[in-house]
Design a protein around this motif. Structure first.
Motif, PDB file in Angstrom:
ATOM      1  N   ARG A 143      -6.661 -20.595  10.414  1.00 15.26           N
ATOM      2  CA  ARG A 143      -5.713 -21.182   9.460  1.00 15.26           C
ATOM      3  C   ARG A 143      -6.411 -21.516   8.148  1.00 15.26           C
ATOM      4  O   ARG A 143      -5.850 -21.297   7.069  1.00 15.26           O
ATOM      5  N   ALA A 144      -7.623 -22.044   8.245  1.00 14.81           N
ATOM      6  CA  ALA A 144      -8.372 -22.334   7.019  1.00 14.81           C
ATOM      7  C   ALA A 144      -8.730 -21.049   6.286  1.00 14.81           C
ATOM      8  O   ALA A 144      -8.629 -20.967   5.049  1.00 14.81           O
ATOM      9  N   LEU A 145      -9.131 -20.016   7.025  1.00 12.04           N
ATOM     10  CA  LEU A 145      -9.459 -18.732   6.404  1.00 12.04           C
ATOM     11  C   LEU A 145      -8.235 -18.110   5.758  1.00 12.04           C
ATOM     12  O   LEU A 145      -8.315 -17.537   4.665  1.00 12.04           O
ATOM     13  N   GLU A 146      -7.082 -18.251   6.398  1.00 10.67           N
ATOM     14  CA  GLU A 146      -5.856 -17.692   5.840  1.00 10.67           C
ATOM     15  C   GLU A 146      -5.469 -18.380   4.535  1.00 10.67           C
ATOM     16  O   GLU A 146      -5.018 -17.736   3.591  1.00 10.67           O
ATOM     17  N   VAL A 147      -5.651 -19.693   4.464  1.00 18.19           N
ATOM     18  CA  VAL A 147      -5.356 -20.409   3.221  1.00 18.19           C
ATOM     19  C   VAL A 147      -6.267 -19.914   2.097  1.00 18.19           C
ATOM     20  O   VAL A 147      -5.828 -19.696   0.960  1.00 18.19           O
ATOM     21  N   ALA A 148      -7.551 -19.718   2.417  1.00 15.69           N
ATOM     22  CA  ALA A 148      -8.492 -19.238   1.401  1.00 15.69           C
ATOM     23  C   ALA A 148      -8.125 -17.833   0.935  1.00 15.69           C
ATOM     24  O   ALA A 148      -8.135 -17.537  -0.278  1.00 15.69           O
ATOM     25  N   LEU A 149      -7.799 -16.949   1.868  1.00 14.97           N
ATOM     26  CA  LEU A 149      -7.438 -15.586   1.503  1.00 14.97           C
ATOM     27  C   LEU A 149      -6.132 -15.547   0.716  1.00 14.97           C
ATOM     28  O   LEU A 149      -6.013 -14.798  -0.266  1.00 14.97           O
ATOM     29  N   GLU A 150      -5.167 -16.351   1.133  1.00 16.67           N
ATOM     30  CA  GLU A 150      -3.900 -16.409   0.401  1.00 16.67           C
ATOM     31  C   GLU A 150      -4.117 -16.916  -1.019  1.00 16.67           C
ATOM     32  O   GLU A 150      -3.521 -16.386  -1.975  1.00 16.67           O
ATOM     33  N   SER A 151      -4.974 -17.905  -1.174  1.00  9.92           N
ATOM     34  CA  SER A 151      -5.225 -18.469  -2.504  1.00  9.92           C
ATOM     35  C   SER A 151      -5.909 -17.460  -3.415  1.00  9.92           C
ATOM     36  O   SER A 151      -5.505 -17.283  -4.572  1.00  9.92           O
ATOM     37  N   ILE A 152      -6.925 -16.772  -2.901  1.00  7.05           N
ATOM     38  CA  ILE A 152      -7.658 -15.844  -3.769  1.00  7.05           C
ATOM     39  C   ILE A 152      -6.821 -14.616  -4.081  1.00  7.05           C
ATOM     40  O   ILE A 152      -6.850 -14.101  -5.213  1.00  7.05           O
ATOM     41  N   CYS A 153      -6.030 -14.146  -3.115  1.00  8.83           N
ATOM     42  CA  CYS A 153      -5.176 -12.984  -3.380  1.00  8.83           C
ATOM     43  C   CYS A 153      -4.087 -13.338  -4.394  1.00  8.83           C
ATOM     44  O   CYS A 153      -3.781 -12.547  -5.296  1.00  8.83           O
ATOM     45  N   SER A 154      -3.497 -14.515  -4.261  1.00  6.57           N
ATOM     46  CA  SER A 154      -2.480 -14.945  -5.216  1.00  6.57           C
ATOM     47  C   SER A 154      -3.081 -15.158  -6.598  1.00  6.57           C
ATOM     48  O   SER A 154      -2.456 -14.819  -7.617  1.00  6.57           O
ATOM     49  N   PHE A 155      -4.289 -15.704  -6.640  1.00  3.74           N
ATOM     50  CA  PHE A 155      -4.953 -15.938  -7.928  1.00  3.74           C
ATOM     51  C   PHE A 155      -5.210 -14.617  -8.649  1.00  3.74           C
ATOM     52  O   PHE A 155      -4.899 -14.475  -9.840  1.00  3.74           O
ATOM     53  N   LEU A 156      -5.768 -13.639  -7.946  1.00  9.91           N
ATOM     54  CA  LEU A 156      -6.069 -12.353  -8.572  1.00  9.91           C
ATOM     55  C   LEU A 156      -4.784 -11.604  -8.926  1.00  9.91           C
ATOM     56  O   LEU A 156      -4.728 -10.917  -9.952  1.00  9.91           O
ATOM     57  N   ALA A 157      -3.755 -11.739  -8.096  1.00 11.49           N
ATOM     58  CA  ALA A 157      -2.479 -11.100  -8.415  1.00 11.49           C
ATOM     59  C   ALA A 157      -1.858 -11.710  -9.672  1.00 11.49           C
ATOM     60  O   ALA A 157      -1.281 -10.987 -10.499  1.00 11.49           O
ATOM     61  N   ALA A 158      -1.988 -13.014  -9.830  1.00 10.32           N
ATOM     62  CA  ALA A 158      -1.456 -13.673 -11.033  1.00 10.32           C
ATOM     63  C   ALA A 158      -2.210 -13.232 -12.279  1.00 10.32           C
ATOM     64  O   ALA A 158      -1.612 -12.986 -13.337  1.00 10.32           O
ATOM     65  N   ARG A 159      -3.548 -13.118 -12.176  1.00  9.13           N
ATOM     66  CA  ARG A 159      -4.332 -12.649 -13.324  1.00  9.13           C
ATOM     67  C   ARG A 159      -3.961 -11.212 -13.672  1.00  9.13           C
ATOM     68  O   ARG A 159      -3.929 -10.829 -14.854  1.00  9.13           O
ATOM     69  N   THR A 160      -3.691 -10.397 -12.654  1.00  7.08           N
ATOM     70  CA  THR A 160      -3.302  -9.008 -12.905  1.00  7.08           C
ATOM     71  C   THR A 160      -1.954  -8.939 -13.594  1.00  7.08           C
ATOM     72  O   THR A 160      -1.751  -8.137 -14.519  1.00  7.08           O
ATOM     73  N   LEU A 161      -1.017  -9.782 -13.166  1.00  7.44           N
ATOM     74  CA  LEU A 161       0.311  -9.802 -13.794  1.00  7.44           C
ATOM     75  C   LEU A 161       0.214 -10.230 -15.256  1.00  7.44           C
ATOM     76  O   LEU A 161       0.877  -9.659 -16.132  1.00  7.44           O
ATOM     77  N   GLU A 162      -0.620 -11.219 -15.547  1.00  3.81           N
ATOM     78  CA  GLU A 162      -0.802 -11.646 -16.939  1.00  3.81           C
ATOM     79  C   GLU A 162      -1.386 -10.514 -17.783  1.00  3.81           C
ATOM     80  O   GLU A 162      -0.970 -10.297 -18.928  1.00  3.81           O
ATOM     81  N   LEU A 163      -2.346  -9.783 -17.207  1.00  4.34           N
ATOM     82  CA  LEU A 163      -2.950  -8.676 -17.944  1.00  4.34           C
ATOM     83  C   LEU A 163      -1.946  -7.559 -18.192  1.00  4.34           C
ATOM     84  O   LEU A 163      -1.892  -6.989 -19.292  1.00  4.34           O
ATOM     85  N   GLU A 164      -1.125  -7.254 -17.186  1.00  6.59           N
ATOM     86  CA  GLU A 164      -0.106  -6.213 -17.361  1.00  6.59           C
ATOM     87  C   GLU A 164       0.910  -6.617 -18.422  1.00  6.59           C
ATOM     88  O   GLU A 164       1.317  -5.792 -19.252  1.00  6.59           O
ATOM     89  N   THR A 165       1.298  -7.885 -18.418  1.00  8.91           N
ATOM     90  CA  THR A 165       2.281  -8.360 -19.391  1.00  8.91           C
ATOM     91  C   THR A 165       1.776  -8.219 -20.821  1.00  8.91           C
ATOM     92  O   THR A 165       2.553  -7.933 -21.739  1.00  8.91           O
ATOM     93  N   ALA A 166       0.471  -8.405 -21.005  1.00  8.50           N
ATOM     94  CA  ALA A 166      -0.094  -8.297 -22.349  1.00  8.50           C
ATOM     95  C   ALA A 166      -0.492  -6.868 -22.705  1.00  8.50           C
ATOM     96  O   ALA A 166      -0.458  -6.487 -23.883  1.00  8.50           O
ATOM     97  N   ALA A 167      -0.867  -6.070 -21.720  1.00 10.39           N
ATOM     98  CA  ALA A 167      -1.445  -4.752 -22.002  1.00 10.39           C
ATOM     99  C   ALA A 167      -0.400  -3.707 -22.343  1.00 10.39           C
ATOM    100  O   ALA A 167      -0.555  -2.964 -23.325  1.00 10.39           O
ATOM    101  N   TYR A 168       0.659  -3.619 -21.554  1.00 10.54           N
ATOM    102  CA  TYR A 168       1.626  -2.539 -21.761  1.00 10.54           C
ATOM    103  C   TYR A 168       2.296  -2.601 -23.142  1.00 10.54           C
ATOM    104  O   TYR A 168       2.411  -1.565 -23.821  1.00 10.54           O
ATOM    105  N   PRO A 169       2.763  -3.767 -23.628  1.00  4.69           N
ATOM    106  CA  PRO A 169       3.309  -3.789 -25.002  1.00  4.69           C
ATOM    107  C   PRO A 169       2.265  -3.443 -26.059  1.00  4.69           C
ATOM    108  O   PRO A 169       2.594  -2.785 -27.055  1.00  4.69           O
TER     109      PRO A 169
END
Length: 371
Positions: A143-169
């Protein structure tokens, strides 16, 4: 609930040979209670029984790739800003006051105390929902490992979404107008994409390396190792199943699943493999988005290069046109220079008609297009 405690005096006496800078750690137990520790690395090594080389992986001053290591009694976790040590009973999280670490602490406080509430009895039923009961299937460390993996995957996914939002336009604007401002903007976005891709790739490689080795995954079953030395009884929650049939059935199923995981075959890593595969697919999807963005940037660069080549060809054509015109004008200058010389020639006597003939030819030629 948060407590602040000093380091163990006995440990301080033992390691007093070398003065080591203290680090801030947050210790979260199975109740979800958080204790803040301000201790050096020797106290941590003594507490979780790991080697200094394993603790060195969590040093933020050293550049180590993302790693998930299984040791005898702990899991050493280094995933970007999440630097933690997970045991079968508690989680030690480094620098808990960090900007990106605080949400991880909050998620751990929310997910870890589920099993403890089950073992408390009927008075805790009101605090447990059906979905939370399903989480009891996994041991504490998972359960602790899952929280860590969920947090890091969500963090990197959010950074990717921000980059896509700025890059494509920005890329679309660059294709419509090639300017120094737009080129510099795309250059910065491409640099940010390269750095983010490397970070995502490191996390993906860590999960892939772990999934490829069953022995490494078996080392992460800390509760199973602990149960081998001191078996755990599964009758803790059996006394109050009848209080709530719905929740009781869920918890009964969850408890049986948890006990089966702890006392199962030591080579059975199916539960952990399913957990890791889920987040491996998520981080792989993030990497695919970055790969698609890189391909879009490469296509934009190719399009810009084609446009620049087209402009270059137009300039070359204009240069050739001007050069041809210069050659034609130079012919006129040559004829005029010959007839304008003051040197006496015998063939120039009694041949005045030649000048008229040459002049008529030059006039006719001058009216013809150059190409």
């Amino acid at each position: 609930m948060t407590h602040v405690v000093p380091a163990d005096p006995q440990v301080l006496v033992t390691v007093k040979k070398k003065a080591q800078p203290s680090r801030s750690w947050a210790v979260l137990d199975s109740n979800g209670e958080t204790t803040l520790l301000d201790v050096d690395k020797y106290a941590i090594m003594h507490r979780v029984n790991i080697h200094a080389r394993d603790l060195r992986i969590l040093d933020p001053l050293l550049s180590y790739p993302s790693t998930i290591l299984g040791r005898d009694g702990a899991i050493v976790l280094n995933l970007e800003h999440i630097k933690a040590i997970i045991t079968a009973e508690e989680v030690l999280l480094r620098d808990p006051s960090g900007e990106y670490v605080v949400p991880v602490v909050q998620e751990l406080q929310r997910h870890l105390p589920v099993v403890n509430a089950i073992n408390q009895g009927p008075e805790a039923i009101g605090q447990i929902d059906v979905e939370a009961a399903d989480e009891c299937v996994s041991p504490f460390e998972f359960r602790a490992l899952e929280v860590a993996l969920e947090s890091i995957c969500s963090f990197l996914a959010a950074r990717t979404l921000e980059l896509e939002t700025a890059a494509y336009p920005a890329l679309d604007e660059l294709t419509s107008l090639i300017s120094s401002r737009n080129l510099d903007r795309v250059r910065k976005l491409k640099s940010a994409m390269t750095r983010l891709t490397a970070r995502v790739q490191k996390v993906r490689d860590a999960l892939e390396q772990l999934l490829d080795d069953d022995d490494d995954m078996a080392d992460l079953y800390l509760s199973r190792k602990l149960a081998a030395s001191s078996p755990v009884s599964g009758s803790g929650a059996a006394n109050w199943y009848a209080v709530s049939p719905t929740i009781g059935s869920k918890i009964s199923k969850a408890s049986r699943g948890s006990i089966a995981t702890i006392h199962g075959d030591e080579n059975d890593v199916e539960e952990l493999e399913m957990l890791l595969e889920a987040y491996f697919m998520q981080i792989d999807g993030t990497l695919n988005k970055l790969t698609t963005l890189r391909e879009y940037i490469d296509d934009t660069e190719d399009y810009i290069n084609i446009q620049l080549d087209n402009h270059r060809n137009q300039l070359i054509q204009l240069e050739l046109f001007l050069s041809s015109g210069s050659v034609c004008l130079s012919l006129y200058s040559l004829v005029a220079a010959i007839f304008g010389m003051n040197i006496p020639f015998t063939w120039n006597d009694n041949h005045g008609y030649v000048f008229k003939w040459v002049g008529n030819v030059l006039v006719k030629v001058s009216w013809k297009p150059l190409f």
